[in-house]
Design a protein around this motif. Structure first.
Motif, PDB file in Angstrom:
ATOM      1  N   LEU A  80      34.344  18.295  47.290  1.00 45.21           N
ATOM      2  CA  LEU A  80      35.371  17.273  47.426  1.00 45.21           C
ATOM      3  C   LEU A  80      36.711  17.740  46.869  1.00 45.21           C
ATOM      4  N   ALA A  81      36.683  18.600  45.845  1.00 44.20           N
ATOM      5  CA  ALA A  81      37.935  19.185  45.342  1.00 44.20           C
ATOM      6  C   ALA A  81      38.559  20.068  46.421  1.00 44.20           C
ATOM      7  N   MET A  82      37.716  20.846  47.096  1.00 40.88           N
ATOM      8  CA  MET A  82      38.195  21.683  48.193  1.00 40.88           C
ATOM      9  C   MET A  82      38.756  20.811  49.314  1.00 40.88           C
ATOM     10  N   LEU A  83      38.042  19.762  49.649  1.00 40.97           N
ATOM     11  CA  LEU A  83      38.494  18.846  50.675  1.00 40.97           C
ATOM     12  C   LEU A  83      39.885  18.309  50.327  1.00 40.97           C
ATOM     13  N   GLY A  84      40.059  17.882  49.078  1.00 40.96           N
ATOM     14  CA  GLY A  84      41.340  17.348  48.641  1.00 40.96           C
ATOM     15  C   GLY A  84      42.475  18.347  48.756  1.00 40.96           C
ATOM     16  N   ALA A  85      42.157  19.632  48.585  1.00 45.21           N
ATOM     17  CA  ALA A  85      43.185  20.673  48.685  1.00 45.21           C
ATOM     18  C   ALA A  85      43.539  20.976  50.147  1.00 45.21           C
ATOM     19  N   LEU A  86      42.636  20.715  51.070  1.00 54.84           N
ATOM     20  CA  LEU A  86      42.850  21.062  52.477  1.00 54.84           C
ATOM     21  C   LEU A  86      43.541  19.971  53.290  1.00 54.84           C
ATOM     22  N   VAL A  87      43.377  18.712  52.892  1.00 56.05           N
ATOM     23  CA  VAL A  87      43.841  17.597  53.723  1.00 56.05           C
ATOM     24  C   VAL A  87      44.991  16.849  53.059  1.00 56.05           C
ATOM     25  N   LYS A  88      45.665  16.014  53.858  1.00 53.39           N
ATOM     26  CA  LYS A  88      46.768  15.214  53.314  1.00 53.39           C
ATOM     27  C   LYS A  88      46.244  14.089  52.434  1.00 53.39           C
ATOM     28  N   ASP A  89      45.090  13.547  52.809  1.00 55.69           N
ATOM     29  CA  ASP A  89      44.505  12.435  52.055  1.00 55.69           C
ATOM     30  C   ASP A  89      43.053  12.298  52.487  1.00 55.69           C
ATOM     31  N   TRP A  90      42.233  11.694  51.637  1.00 52.48           N
ATOM     32  CA  TRP A  90      40.854  11.407  52.005  1.00 52.48           C
ATOM     33  C   TRP A  90      40.395  10.218  51.192  1.00 52.48           C
ATOM     34  N   GLY A  91      39.313   9.599  51.639  1.00 52.40           N
ATOM     35  CA  GLY A  91      38.770   8.465  50.914  1.00 52.40           C
ATOM     36  C   GLY A  91      37.447   8.042  51.523  1.00 52.40           C
ATOM     37  N   ALA A  92      36.925   6.950  50.986  1.00 51.57           N
ATOM     38  CA  ALA A  92      35.656   6.401  51.467  1.00 51.57           C
ATOM     39  C   ALA A  92      35.709   4.891  51.348  1.00 51.57           C
ATOM     40  N   GLN A  93      35.007   4.234  52.243  1.00 48.92           N
ATOM     41  CA  GLN A  93      34.916   2.786  52.160  1.00 48.92           C
ATOM     42  C   GLN A  93      33.592   2.319  52.724  1.00 48.92           C
ATOM     43  N   TRP A 103      36.470   9.568  55.145  1.00 48.70           N
ATOM     44  CA  TRP A 103      37.489   9.992  56.092  1.00 48.70           C
ATOM     45  C   TRP A 103      38.426  11.010  55.450  1.00 48.70           C
ATOM     46  N   ALA A 104      39.047  11.805  56.300  1.00 49.94           N
ATOM     47  CA  ALA A 104      40.031  12.788  55.843  1.00 49.94           C
ATOM     48  C   ALA A 104      41.159  12.860  56.860  1.00 49.94           C
ATOM     49  N   LEU A 105      42.383  12.767  56.382  1.00 46.50           N
ATOM     50  CA  LEU A 105      43.571  12.890  57.210  1.00 46.50           C
ATOM     51  C   LEU A 105      43.989  14.356  57.208  1.00 46.50           C
ATOM     52  N   LEU A 106      43.908  14.991  58.364  1.00 50.27           N
ATOM     53  CA  LEU A 106      44.181  16.413  58.458  1.00 50.27           C
ATOM     54  C   LEU A 106      45.659  16.717  58.269  1.00 50.27           C
ATOM     55  N   PRO A 107      45.969  17.908  57.779  1.00 48.36           N
ATOM     56  CA  PRO A 107      47.383  18.292  57.640  1.00 48.36           C
ATOM     57  C   PRO A 107      48.002  18.474  59.018  1.00 48.36           C
ATOM     58  N   GLU A 108      49.318  18.329  59.065  1.00 51.88           N
ATOM     59  CA  GLU A 108      50.024  18.563  60.314  1.00 51.88           C
ATOM     60  C   GLU A 108      50.041  20.054  60.603  1.00 51.88           C
TER      61      GLU A 108
END
Length: 111
Positions: A80-93, A103-108
């Motif tokens: 999840l730390a890696m995920l946070g470094a790769l994407v603009k934002d992420w979360g769970a609900q 979910w993860a919002l991909l970088p542009e």
């Protein structure tokens, strides 16, 4: 996981988008379902939202993911730390009826 990565690659290819980060993200999220839940299935979705491309992984487990602080010599817990470094934002609900979506919002893309 390969099936999910391949599908993401194919879909983003049809959209004319690079799939490298999305494949890493979906691989990590599906791996988390396999390793950390008792869910027998995971659903992967791609959304083209106003803010960009969103990768979603839905499973039947109610437990929310939590990023952990890990030591240098730790053999796991970095996903999840890696995920946070790769994407603009992420979360769970939570999902109505049980389970959750991560979910993860991909970088542009550059260009």
């Amino acid at each position: 996981m390969k099936t999910a990565r391949d599908w993401v690659g194919e879909m983003l290819g049809t959209w004319g988008r690079d799939a490298y980060v999305a494949k890493v993200v979906v691989s990590e999220l599906v791996t988390n379902v396999v390793r950390h839940t008792d869910s027998e299935t995971a659903t992967v979705r791609l959304l083209l939202a106003d803010r960009g491309i969103v990768v979603e992984v839905i499973d039947g487990c109610d437990a929310m993911p939590e990023a952990r602080d890990v030591g240098v010599l730790s053999e796991d817990g970095r996903g999840l730390a890696m995920l946070g470094a790769l994407v603009k934002d992420w979360g769970a609900q939570p999902v109505a009826g049980g389970g959750k979506v991560v979910w993860a919002l991909l970088p542009e893309e550059d260009g």
